[in-house]
Design a protein around this motif. Structure first.
Motif, PDB file in Angstrom:
ATOM      1  N   UNK A  79       0.911   3.598  -8.390  1.00  0.00           N
ATOM      2  CA  UNK A  79       0.557   1.853  -7.516  1.00  0.00           C
ATOM      3  C   UNK A  79      -0.273   1.743  -6.831  1.00  0.00           C
ATOM      4  N   UNK A  80      -1.779   1.816  -7.514  1.00  0.00           N
ATOM      5  CA  UNK A  80      -2.608   1.547  -6.312  1.00  0.00           C
ATOM      6  C   UNK A  80      -3.306   0.076  -6.282  1.00  0.00           C
ATOM      7  N   UNK A  81      -2.733  -0.627  -7.061  1.00  0.00           N
ATOM      8  CA  UNK A  81      -2.683  -1.774  -7.784  1.00  0.00           C
ATOM      9  C   UNK A  81      -1.585  -2.728  -8.284  1.00  0.00           C
ATOM     10  N   UNK A 117      -2.227  12.895  -8.364  1.00  0.00           N
ATOM     11  CA  UNK A 117      -2.029  11.876  -7.991  1.00  0.00           C
ATOM     12  C   UNK A 117      -0.469  11.579  -8.084  1.00  0.00           C
ATOM     13  N   UNK A 118      -0.614  10.605  -7.045  1.00  0.00           N
ATOM     14  CA  UNK A 118       1.249  10.354  -6.975  1.00  0.00           C
ATOM     15  C   UNK A 118       1.915   9.464  -8.755  1.00  0.00           C
ATOM     16  N   UNK A 119       3.318   9.137  -8.795  1.00  0.00           N
ATOM     17  CA  UNK A 119       3.416   8.411  -9.970  1.00  0.00           C
ATOM     18  C   UNK A 119       4.768   8.519  -9.545  1.00  0.00           C
ATOM     19  N   UNK A 137      11.376   0.808  -4.663  1.00  0.00           N
ATOM     20  CA  UNK A 137      10.259   0.841  -6.612  1.00  0.00           C
ATOM     21  C   UNK A 137      10.440  -0.495  -7.073  1.00  0.00           C
ATOM     22  N   UNK A 138      10.337  -1.705  -6.917  1.00  0.00           N
ATOM     23  CA  UNK A 138      10.611  -2.674  -7.197  1.00  0.00           C
ATOM     24  C   UNK A 138       9.284  -3.713  -7.111  1.00  0.00           C
ATOM     25  N   UNK A 140       1.224  -1.224   0.189  1.00  0.00           N
ATOM     26  CA  UNK A 140      -0.155   0.136  -0.058  1.00  0.00           C
ATOM     27  C   UNK A 140       1.293   1.231   0.071  1.00  0.00           C
ATOM     28  N   UNK A 141       0.690   2.306  -0.371  1.00  0.00           N
ATOM     29  CA  UNK A 141       1.101   3.802  -0.828  1.00  0.00           C
ATOM     30  C   UNK A 141      -0.338   4.846  -0.735  1.00  0.00           C
TER      31      UNK A 141
END
Length: 285
Positions: free
Chosen positions: A54-56, A33-35, A87-88, A11-12
């Motif tokens: 990063x939602x799913x 929105x995040x990216x 980030x992996x 989750x993020x």
């Protein structure tokens, strides 16, 4: 039921609040929105870096592998481990993926936003796809889908700058809704969810806020979905591929207006639900 891979449940934060200054010098706070980058490794081999909210992430990675035709069966995979600190996404297979070097050697850059690169020949498997000919969508179900999207809670309404994709039953019931910075990420995440749930696409309807490019049509066809809806338009190649695979494309789906471009036999007209046409509605796809 195939053996499913072990997944993290990462989750993020999906949005961030930032201060802005308007044309009158007034300060306010808005959400954006995040990216963030997510680099995908398959058996320690780096494949691609996806830019995503990063939602799913686990479903996104699974759908990416499926739609890029790199993994044929979900039971080939042992695990998908997402670590946002680095980030992996580390994907491990049970016995390795056959001909992985050959299958990732050629990339085709497409018109996707967020992620529009496919491995191999874009049209390799189109001739082998056979969508169900008896699938139908009623005009009332189409309007139910459009209305559901209009009122559904979304990051777009809060922060903008994202695309949304959704999967519906033929009766217009919402099954999945995913948003991301690119529509290809969103469709891949839905493909991953379908894969995990063992859900077939033959009696489903796919909706996207983005345009129906050739790659979007091919991905929908690979998911076995015979009907695609968009509030935007389509490209010439998207139209051509839809004709070839037997897919019904609906564009400009807003309010009670829509344009059906291919395979019109799937639409069950119910003219009592339609509004009278006017010149403003006669737009090009």
């Amino acid at each position: 039921m195939p053996l499913l891979p072990q997944l993290t449940q990462s989750q993020v934060a999906l949005t961030k609040e930032v201060q802005v200054l308007d044309e009158r010098g007034r300060v306010s706070t808005i959400s954006i929105p995040a990216e963030r980058p997510l680099t995908v490794y398959l058996d320690k081999r780096e494949l691609v870096t996806l830019m995503t909210m990063g939602g799913n992430p686990e479903a996104l990675v699974l759908g990416y592998l499926r739609n890029q035709r790199l993994v044929r069966r979900i039971d080939e995979l042992a695990s998908v481990q997402v670590d946002w600190e680095v980030g992996a996404a580390a994907v491990t297979s049970h016995h390795g993926i056959a001909q992985i070097e050959e299958r990732t050697a050629k990339r085709v850059v497409t018109t996707g936003c967020g992620q529009g690169t496919v491995f191999g020949d874009l049209m390799d498997e189109v001739d082998q796809i056979h969508l169900p000919v008896d699938a139908r969508l009623s005009q009332s179900a189409l309007y139910r889908i459009v209305d559901t999207i209009r009122v559904h809670p979304s990051i777009y309404k809060k922060a903008g700058s994202v695309h949304g994709c959704a999967l519906f039953s033929a009766q217009g019931d919402l099954l999945y809704f995913v948003e991301d910075v690119g529509r290809h990420n969103a469709v891949d995440a839905i493909a991953g969810k379908m894969w995990l749930d063992g859900m077939a696409g033959g009696d489903k309807v796919f909706y996207t806020t983005g345009r129906l490019t050739s790659e979007m049509v091919i991905k929908g066809a690979q998911m076995g979905i015979p009907i695609l809806l968009s509030r935007s338009g389509t490209t010439e190649m998207g139209h051509r591929v839809a004709e070839q695979v037997g897919m019904s494309l609906f564009s400009r789906c807003t309010g009670r207006h829509f344009l059906l471009l291919t395979h019109p036999q799937r639409l069950v007209f119910q003219l009592d639900f339609a509004e009278p046409a006017n010149e403003a509605q006669l737009v090009k796809a």
